[in-house]
Design an enzyme around this catalytic site. Structure first.
Site, PDB file in Angstrom:
ATOM      1  N   CYS A   1       0.813  -1.232   0.000  1.00 59.50           N
ATOM      2  CA  CYS A   1       0.000   0.000   0.000  1.00 59.50           C
ATOM      3  C   CYS A   1       0.839   1.271   0.000  1.00 59.50           C
ATOM      4  O   CYS A   1       0.332   2.357  -0.278  1.00 59.50           O
ATOM      5  CB  CYS A   1      -0.927   0.016   1.207  1.00 59.50           C
ATOM      6  SG  CYS A   1      -1.927  -1.451   1.314  1.00 59.50           S
TER       7      CYS A   1
ATOM      8  N   HIS B   1      -3.734   6.816   2.783  1.00 58.93           N
ATOM      9  CA  HIS B   1      -4.077   5.516   2.212  1.00 58.93           C
ATOM     10  C   HIS B   1      -5.454   5.117   2.727  1.00 58.93           C
ATOM     11  O   HIS B   1      -5.743   5.233   3.911  1.00 58.93           O
ATOM     12  CB  HIS B   1      -3.020   4.488   2.622  1.00 58.93           C
ATOM     13  CG  HIS B   1      -3.405   3.085   2.300  1.00 58.93           C
ATOM     14  ND1 HIS B   1      -3.885   2.720   1.067  1.00 58.93           N
ATOM     15  CD2 HIS B   1      -3.410   1.947   3.055  1.00 58.93           C
ATOM     16  CE1 HIS B   1      -4.151   1.420   1.065  1.00 58.93           C
ATOM     17  NE2 HIS B   1      -3.873   0.935   2.260  1.00 58.93           N
TER      18      HIS B   1
ATOM     19  N   ASN C   1     -10.051  -0.933  -0.041  1.00 61.62           N
ATOM     20  CA  ASN C   1      -8.592  -0.775  -0.007  1.00 61.62           C
ATOM     21  C   ASN C   1      -8.020  -1.244  -1.349  1.00 61.62           C
ATOM     22  O   ASN C   1      -8.043  -2.434  -1.650  1.00 61.62           O
ATOM     23  CB  ASN C   1      -8.034  -1.604   1.153  1.00 61.62           C
ATOM     24  CG  ASN C   1      -6.521  -1.514   1.268  1.00 61.62           C
ATOM     25  OD1 ASN C   1      -5.848  -0.977   0.389  1.00 61.62           O
ATOM     26  ND2 ASN C   1      -5.984  -2.054   2.350  1.00 61.62           N
TER      27      ASN C   1
HETATM   28  N1  ACO Z   1     -18.205  -9.789   8.981  1.00 61.55           N
HETATM   29  C1  ACO Z   1     -18.662 -10.085  10.225  1.00 61.55           C
HETATM   30  N2  ACO Z   1     -17.841 -10.416  11.227  1.00 61.55           N
HETATM   31  C2  ACO Z   1     -16.526 -10.454  10.978  1.00 61.55           C
HETATM   32  C3  ACO Z   1     -15.995 -10.167   9.711  1.00 61.55           C
HETATM   33  C4  ACO Z   1     -16.897  -9.831   8.692  1.00 61.55           C
HETATM   34  N3  ACO Z   1     -16.491  -9.529   7.447  1.00 61.55           N
HETATM   35  N4  ACO Z   1     -14.647 -10.290   9.773  1.00 61.55           N
HETATM   36  C5  ACO Z   1     -14.344 -10.635  11.035  1.00 61.55           C
HETATM   37  N5  ACO Z   1     -15.483 -10.738  11.764  1.00 61.55           N
HETATM   38  C6  ACO Z   1     -15.628 -11.089  13.164  1.00 61.55           C
HETATM   39  C7  ACO Z   1     -14.449 -11.850  13.710  1.00 61.55           C
HETATM   40  O1  ACO Z   1     -14.596 -13.230  13.438  1.00 61.55           O
HETATM   41  C8  ACO Z   1     -14.544 -11.540  15.184  1.00 61.55           C
HETATM   42  O2  ACO Z   1     -15.533 -12.366  15.746  1.00 61.55           O
HETATM   43  P1  ACO Z   1     -15.346 -12.956  17.232  1.00 61.55           P
HETATM   44  O3  ACO Z   1     -15.256 -11.756  18.140  1.00 61.55           O
HETATM   45  O4  ACO Z   1     -16.561 -13.784  17.408  1.00 61.55           O
HETATM   46  O5  ACO Z   1     -14.073 -13.736  17.187  1.00 61.55           O
HETATM   47  C9  ACO Z   1     -15.059 -10.108  15.222  1.00 61.55           C
HETATM   48  O6  ACO Z   1     -15.665  -9.878  13.932  1.00 61.55           O
HETATM   49  C10 ACO Z   1     -13.973  -9.079  15.445  1.00 61.55           C
HETATM   50  O7  ACO Z   1     -12.888  -9.371  14.541  1.00 61.55           O
HETATM   51  P2  ACO Z   1     -11.601  -8.490  14.489  1.00 61.55           P
HETATM   52  O8  ACO Z   1     -10.703  -9.015  13.429  1.00 61.55           O
HETATM   53  O9  ACO Z   1     -11.044  -8.339  15.884  1.00 61.55           O
HETATM   54  O10 ACO Z   1     -12.223  -7.101  14.025  1.00 61.55           O
HETATM   55  P3  ACO Z   1     -11.536  -5.694  13.923  1.00 61.55           P
HETATM   56  O11 ACO Z   1     -12.357  -4.720  14.668  1.00 61.55           O
HETATM   57  O12 ACO Z   1     -10.054  -5.746  14.214  1.00 61.55           O
HETATM   58  O13 ACO Z   1     -11.713  -5.350  12.385  1.00 61.55           O
HETATM   59  C11 ACO Z   1     -10.431  -5.318  10.356  1.00 61.55           C
HETATM   60  C12 ACO Z   1     -11.129  -6.185  11.417  1.00 61.55           C
HETATM   61  C13 ACO Z   1     -11.492  -4.448   9.709  1.00 61.55           C
HETATM   62  C14 ACO Z   1      -9.792  -6.240   9.339  1.00 61.55           C
HETATM   63  C15 ACO Z   1      -9.369  -4.423  11.010  1.00 61.55           C
HETATM   64  O14 ACO Z   1      -8.558  -5.200  11.833  1.00 61.55           O
HETATM   65  C16 ACO Z   1      -8.503  -3.702  10.009  1.00 61.55           C
HETATM   66  O15 ACO Z   1      -8.931  -2.799   9.337  1.00 61.55           O
HETATM   67  N6  ACO Z   1      -7.224  -4.074   9.950  1.00 61.55           N
HETATM   68  C17 ACO Z   1      -6.257  -3.346   9.121  1.00 61.55           C
HETATM   69  C18 ACO Z   1      -6.367  -3.654   7.676  1.00 61.55           C
HETATM   70  C19 ACO Z   1      -5.445  -2.676   6.963  1.00 61.55           C
HETATM   71  O16 ACO Z   1      -5.422  -1.518   7.256  1.00 61.55           O
HETATM   72  N7  ACO Z   1      -4.658  -3.095   6.074  1.00 61.55           N
HETATM   73  C20 ACO Z   1      -3.741  -2.076   5.506  1.00 61.55           C
HETATM   74  C21 ACO Z   1      -2.766  -2.618   4.759  1.00 61.55           C
HETATM   75  S1  ACO Z   1      -3.465  -3.619   3.485  1.00 61.55           S
HETATM   76  C22 ACO Z   1      -2.206  -3.911   2.375  1.00 61.55           C
HETATM   77  O17 ACO Z   1      -1.091  -3.594   2.580  1.00 61.55           O
HETATM   78  C23 ACO Z   1      -2.571  -4.713   1.138  1.00 61.55           C
END
Ligand code: ACO
Length: 329
Positions: A117, A256, A286
């Site tokens: 990214c 980003h 993204n």
């Molecule tokens: N729909 C519903 N529930 C979901 C989904 C979904 N799509 N995905 C995960 N969950 C659930 C999980 O299973 C978990 O359930 P549990 O509590 O029963 O175990 C719950 O939601 C919380 O999951 P987390 O992964 O802790 O959720 P979080 O609030 O951290 O959000 C996310 C996840 C959106 C992926 C976040 O962590 C994020 O944005 N991370 C950064 C991604 C990023 O910025 N990448 C940048 C670089 S990308 C690149 O370089 C190509």
């Protein structure tokens, strides 16, 4: 405020996104998720997905042609093409070479750059340096991804996040005080495992990758989230401080576009009001290396980013890689 005289400036920008749209409601029919979860956790409402016949170099060339037209520069005048991607047409040659052929940039040297990214920011740092060193007059920097092809569409923790697209910018000698004021790049190779696709390289050759189902992007979302908030905030604060600037000197933050919560944390740390932050993650998801150049091109098209404005660009991605830039338009 910094008095640094820029060496290069952005002469023109362009973008290309596939027509096909995949909404959060479409995803509800594919995996166990909901529009509400995706919007509140990420800010994403829809993303654009390339049809099977569309190649990375097709989107890149479309964005490049738009940027050349906007700059009023012919393809023959481009000295270097730097194409940032993790989803190129082939393992080799460089997708930049396919783009060179498609747009007719017959006088250019063409190469790819892999920084996930942060790829466009890394690319523009190199473009600025080449122009400053007198090695090139016009450099075309492209950020492009077809992430849908390395997405596991059965994995709800990643498939809701990504989209396809391309953005491009033509860099040339600075004039009238506009240009790249400063850039900053950093990586941490101890964290490669948190965001990667190892299948298809030479450590896990494609045949093995297919047998072991290692053909998709993998991400430890919460770990990446924490690192992104810290690194983007640090990169933004650091470059402002190095140039004797504060958030008050920034007219528009173009971050980003990975997650609205990461963007808000970054703008809050800089004390920037919402109207000074460009956000389009709701429309594209993204798009990795394409996200910042798409945002720049779109902000200019909409008249939000105007000549004379000082922008702060900041990115974070797999590697980990991150960086920032101050650019006066
Ligand atoms: N729909 C519903 N529930 C979901 C989904 C979904 N799509 N995905 C995960 N969950 C659930 C999980 O299973 C978990 O359930 P549990 O509590 O029963 O175990 C719950 O939601 C919380 O999951 P987390 O992964 O802790 O959720 P979080 O609030 O951290 O959000 C996310 C996840 C959106 C992926 C976040 O962590 C994020 O944005 N991370 C950064 C991604 C990023 O910025 N990448 C940048 C670089 S990308 C690149 O370089 C190509």
């Amino acid at each position: 405020m910094s008095q640094k005289k820029p060496n290069s400036m952005i002469l023109g920008t362009g973008k290309a996104v596939p027509e096909r749209i995949l909404t959060n409601h479409d995803l509800e029919k594919m995996v166990d998720t909901s529009d509400e979860w995706i919007r509140t956790r990420t800010g994403i409402e829809r993303r654009h997905i390339a049809d099977d016949h569309i190649k990375n170099s097709d989107l890149a060339s479309q964005a490049a042609r738009a940027a050349l037209e906007d700059a009023g520069i012919s393809a023959e005048e481009i000295d270097v093409i730097l194409l940032a991607t993790v989803t190129g047409d082939a393992t080799f040659p460089a997708t930049a070479c396919y783009v060179q052929e498609k747009i007719g940039a017959v006088n250019a040297a063409a190469m790819d750059l892999s920084a996930a990214c942060s790829g466009f920011l890394y690319g523009m740092t190199l473009a600025d340096s080449l122009i400053a060193a007198g090695k090139a007059k016009h450099v075309l920097v492209i950020g492009v991804e077809i992430l849908s092809r390395i997405t596991d569409w059965t994995d709800r923790s990643t498939c809701v996040l990504f989209g396809d697209g391309a953005g491009a910018a033509v860099f040339g000698p600075a004039k009238n005080g506009a240009g790249v004021i400063d850039t900053y790049m950093k990586s941490d190779g101890r964290l490669t495992h948190l965001l990667c696709m190892i299948g298809g390289g030479t450590s896990v050759p494609m045949k093995v990758a297919v047998e072991e189902n290692l053909i998709y992007l993998k991400m430890e979302g919460p770990e990446v989230f924490k690192a992104a908030v810290t690194a983007m905030g640090d990169a933004a604060a650091r470059i402002l401080e190095a140039n004797g600037m504060t958030g008050d000197d920034v007219d528009l933050l173009i971050p980003h576009q990975a997650n609205i919560r990461i963007i808000k944390a970054t703008s809050k740390r800089l004390g920037l009001d919402d109207e000074k932050v460009y956000i389009n993650v709701q429309e594209y998801g993204n798009t990795s290396a394409a996200s910042i150049p798409i945002a720049i091109a779109e902000a200019r098209e909409k008249g939000i980013l105007k000549p004379g404005m000082t922008t702060l660009l900041v990115a974070f991605g797999g590697g980990f890689t991150w960086g920032s830039a101050i650019v006066k338009f």
